[in-house]
Design a protein around this motif. Structure first.
Motif, PDB file in Angstrom:
ATOM      1  N   SER A 105      40.625  32.705  38.723  1.00  0.00           N
ATOM      2  CA  SER A 105      40.390  31.300  39.019  1.00  0.00           C
ATOM      3  C   SER A 105      38.899  31.066  38.912  1.00  0.00           C
ATOM      4  O   SER A 105      38.107  31.985  39.117  1.00  0.00           O
ATOM      5  N   GLU A 106      38.526  29.832  38.592  1.00  0.00           N
ATOM      6  CA  GLU A 106      37.094  29.530  38.591  1.00  0.00           C
ATOM      7  C   GLU A 106      36.579  29.404  40.016  1.00  0.00           C
ATOM      8  O   GLU A 106      35.395  29.509  40.261  1.00  0.00           O
ATOM      9  N   GLN A 107      37.502  29.155  40.934  1.00  0.00           N
ATOM     10  CA  GLN A 107      37.122  28.952  42.323  1.00  0.00           C
ATOM     11  C   GLN A 107      37.192  30.269  43.091  1.00  0.00           C
ATOM     12  O   GLN A 107      38.242  30.901  43.144  1.00  0.00           O
ATOM     13  N   ASP A 108      36.078  30.644  43.725  1.00  0.00           N
ATOM     14  CA  ASP A 108      36.074  31.850  44.560  1.00  0.00           C
ATOM     15  C   ASP A 108      37.172  31.790  45.614  1.00  0.00           C
ATOM     16  O   ASP A 108      37.862  32.766  45.872  1.00  0.00           O
ATOM     17  N   ASP A 109      37.282  30.587  46.197  1.00  0.00           N
ATOM     18  CA  ASP A 109      38.279  30.361  47.234  1.00  0.00           C
ATOM     19  C   ASP A 109      39.674  30.793  46.828  1.00  0.00           C
ATOM     20  O   ASP A 109      40.449  31.278  47.644  1.00  0.00           O
ATOM     21  N   ALA A 110      39.970  30.577  45.552  1.00  0.00           N
ATOM     22  CA  ALA A 110      41.337  30.811  45.075  1.00  0.00           C
ATOM     23  C   ALA A 110      41.515  32.191  44.466  1.00  0.00           C
ATOM     24  O   ALA A 110      42.601  32.546  44.053  1.00  0.00           O
ATOM     25  N   ARG A 111      40.454  32.967  44.390  1.00  0.00           N
ATOM     26  CA  ARG A 111      40.621  34.257  43.709  1.00  0.00           C
ATOM     27  C   ARG A 111      40.308  35.485  44.556  1.00  0.00           C
ATOM     28  O   ARG A 111      40.678  36.588  44.198  1.00  0.00           O
ATOM     29  N   VAL A 112      39.635  35.290  45.685  1.00  0.00           N
ATOM     30  CA  VAL A 112      39.309  36.479  46.478  1.00  0.00           C
ATOM     31  C   VAL A 112      40.175  36.594  47.722  1.00  0.00           C
ATOM     32  O   VAL A 112      40.677  35.610  48.243  1.00  0.00           O
ATOM     33  N   GLU A 113      40.363  37.832  48.133  1.00  0.00           N
ATOM     34  CA  GLU A 113      41.186  38.127  49.309  1.00  0.00           C
ATOM     35  C   GLU A 113      40.540  39.274  50.067  1.00  0.00           C
ATOM     36  O   GLU A 113      39.769  40.048  49.500  1.00  0.00           O
ATOM     37  N   LEU A 114      40.890  39.413  51.349  1.00  0.00           N
ATOM     38  CA  LEU A 114      40.522  40.628  52.074  1.00  0.00           C
ATOM     39  C   LEU A 114      41.427  41.740  51.575  1.00  0.00           C
ATOM     40  O   LEU A 114      42.631  41.540  51.414  1.00  0.00           O
ATOM     41  N   TYR A 115      40.853  42.912  51.353  1.00  0.00           N
ATOM     42  CA  TYR A 115      41.582  43.967  50.650  1.00  0.00           C
ATOM     43  C   TYR A 115      41.283  45.312  51.287  1.00  0.00           C
ATOM     44  O   TYR A 115      40.141  45.589  51.669  1.00  0.00           O
ATOM     45  N   CYS A 116      42.318  46.149  51.420  1.00  0.00           N
ATOM     46  CA  CYS A 116      42.078  47.517  51.888  1.00  0.00           C
ATOM     47  C   CYS A 116      42.086  48.437  50.676  1.00  0.00           C
ATOM     48  O   CYS A 116      43.147  48.657  50.080  1.00  0.00           O
ATOM     49  N   PRO A 117      40.934  48.997  50.291  1.00  0.00           N
ATOM     50  CA  PRO A 117      40.900  49.857  49.100  1.00  0.00           C
ATOM     51  C   PRO A 117      41.661  51.160  49.298  1.00  0.00           C
ATOM     52  O   PRO A 117      42.169  51.729  48.346  1.00  0.00           O
ATOM     53  N   ARG A 118      41.763  51.621  50.562  1.00  0.00           N
ATOM     54  CA  ARG A 118      42.478  52.872  50.814  1.00  0.00           C
ATOM     55  C   ARG A 118      43.977  52.712  50.592  1.00  0.00           C
ATOM     56  O   ARG A 118      44.634  53.542  49.996  1.00  0.00           O
ATOM     57  N   CYS A 119      44.514  51.585  51.075  1.00  0.00           N
ATOM     58  CA  CYS A 119      45.945  51.347  50.912  1.00  0.00           C
ATOM     59  C   CYS A 119      46.238  50.668  49.579  1.00  0.00           C
ATOM     60  O   CYS A 119      47.391  50.618  49.151  1.00  0.00           O
ATOM     61  N   GLY A 120      45.201  50.103  48.955  1.00  0.00           N
ATOM     62  CA  GLY A 120      45.404  49.392  47.706  1.00  0.00           C
ATOM     63  C   GLY A 120      46.221  48.132  47.891  1.00  0.00           C
ATOM     64  O   GLY A 120      47.152  47.867  47.152  1.00  0.00           O
ATOM     65  N   LYS A 121      45.877  47.379  48.917  1.00  0.00           N
ATOM     66  CA  LYS A 121      46.652  46.163  49.160  1.00  0.00           C
ATOM     67  C   LYS A 121      45.815  45.040  49.754  1.00  0.00           C
ATOM     68  O   LYS A 121      44.764  45.287  50.361  1.00  0.00           O
TER      69      LYS A 121
END
Ligand SMILES: [Zn+2]
Lengths: 270, 147
Positions: B35-51
């Motif tokens: 998305s061009e909008q940061d709001d619509a493309r980023v999430e909190l993510y756990c890299p260890r669990c990959g989710k």
């Protein structure tokens, strides 16, 4: 009546490759469209673009009578439900069923704030409707194709979609899951005025309420219009590059191959 | 999340005081959709669990892990993978405790509203160690940016 979806000469490019090319298409509110095309013909790209999960390179798009604005993308996602395992499988994997469904509330892909108790109860109710309440804590990847489909449908109905996009919702389902999907679509068509756009690989199982058809090939629209004008022997023989005869049935269209049997039979005849 | 607060800013703050409710690992802000909008493309993510993971308060994770391990809490007998089973049990209890805290007014989007007094019994060596580890992580990752 305001045109709900209007695409004019839309291209979608990745590097030098066109995923969609010169797409011009109009959808009026409440219309029911069947989209048909081979793998790689651009169907999933078209649907994920409409639902606000993909960028387009050029052309113009109007949604709900207004020019497409990228800052409105979260609002579009709430009004347009996308059910596509091939799209969401790239993003969702270990996420739990309940959080995926709850994420439908805001148009984002995760949960971003505390969920109210009403939202939680509503999500559980929807999970019950789709027969997956017992799987609510399970990671997405451990579910069957039919269950994943149900999770994405449940996610779409956390909001009240004015447009529902189904990407090959009927493929890979067992018999029971397929019956349930058919029943769900019948209820959806009867009870709502929402637009439905469904990609299918099974033209022989098209419910009666679909009245429009779109054929896609190599990222382009090959033919579009009323289903009876699109699902014709001449059009499809040309489209598939193989002679077929199409007969209208009670539910959908029967495809009768002309000539391929003889072609394969040659294997044993020589 | 207040309407005035930008979603990205909110996620930045949240990843400081929360951790993954499955593995207890630190969260990061990651781009997951186009998305061009940061709001619509980023999430909190756990890299260890990959989710994609909203997270729970770190202190809640710590007492939950203790509870599941020491009290032998088990509500997923049908899960065969023991690691996944334990993580799902911790996540479930963490969810219940968080729900209670939020609904009792002890916790909101910004974390705990009152100072915590964790009983000594729960503050065993391991938990203290984890607290130190979090602090160290926090300092290292304070400058993390969105992808
Ligand atoms: Zn984790």
């Amino acid at each position: 009546m305001t045109t709900q979806i209007e695409l004019q000469h839309v291209n979608c490019k990745v590097g030098e490759k066109y995923l969609l090319r010169d797409i011009t298409w109009q959808v009026q509110p409440g219309e029911k469209w069947i989209v048909f095309g081979e793998n790689g013909s651009g169907k999933t790209t078209l649907l994920s673009l409409l639902a606000g999960y993909k960028r387009y390179s050029d052309g113009t798009i109007q949604l709900f009578g207004e020019p497409y604005q990228s800052e409105e993308v979260l609002r579009y996602r709430r009004r347009i439900g996308l059910v596509s395992t091939s799209f969401f499988n790239r993003i969702l994997c270990r996420e739990s069923v309940l959080s995926i469904v709850l994420s439908g509330q805001n148009g984002i892909l995760g949960i971003s704030e505390y969920i109210s108790n009403q939202e939680l109860l509503y999500a559980k109710k929807i999970l019950e409707v789709f027969h997956i309440e017992k799987k609510k804590d399970m990671p997405f990847y451990l579910l069957s194709k039919g269950e994943q489909q149900s999770v994405l449908l449940a996610r779409a109905f956390m909001g009240t979609p004015e447009i529902l996009l189904l990407d090959e919702a009927d493929s890979g389902l067992d018999y029971l899951a397929r019956i349930r999907l058919t029943d769900f679509l019948a209820a959806f068509a009867a009870e709502t005025k929402a637009t439905l756009i469904a990609v299918t690989h099974y033209p022989n199982e098209i419910p009666d309420f679909f009245e429009h058809g779109l054929l896609m090939k190599n990222g382009k629209i090959y033919q579009k219009g009323l289903l009876e004008d699109v699902f014709r022997t001449e059009v499809f023989s040309d489209f598939l590059n193989t002679p077929v005869e199409i007969q209208k049935q009670k539910n959908g269209y029967q495809f009768i191959s002309k000539g391929e049997v003889n072609r394969y039979a040659e294997l044993w005849r020589t | 999340m207040t309407e005035q607060m930008n979603r990205i800013e909110y996620l930045r703050q949240r990843k400081q005081h929360c951790c993954c409710k499955y593995c207890g690992g630190l969260l990061e802000i990651r781009r997951v959709a186009f998305s061009e909008q940061d709001d619509a493309r980023v999430e909190l993510y756990c890299p260890r669990c990959g989710k994609i993971e909203f997270g729970v308060e770190k202190e809640i994770y710590a007492v939950t892990e203790y509870f599941v391990e020491e009290m032998g809490f088990q509500c997923y007998t049908d899960i065969e993978n023991p690691i996944l089973q334990k993580q799902m049990n911790i996540a479930k209890v963490a969810e219940i405790i968080s729900w209670g805290f939020v609904n009792l007014g002890y916790c909101d989007e910004n974390g705990f509203r009152y100072p915590l007094t964790i009983p000594d019994a729960l503050l065993h060596e391991e938990l203290n160690l984890k607290r130190d580890k979090w602090q160290a992580y926090k300092e290292v990752h304070d400058n993390d940016d969105t992808d």
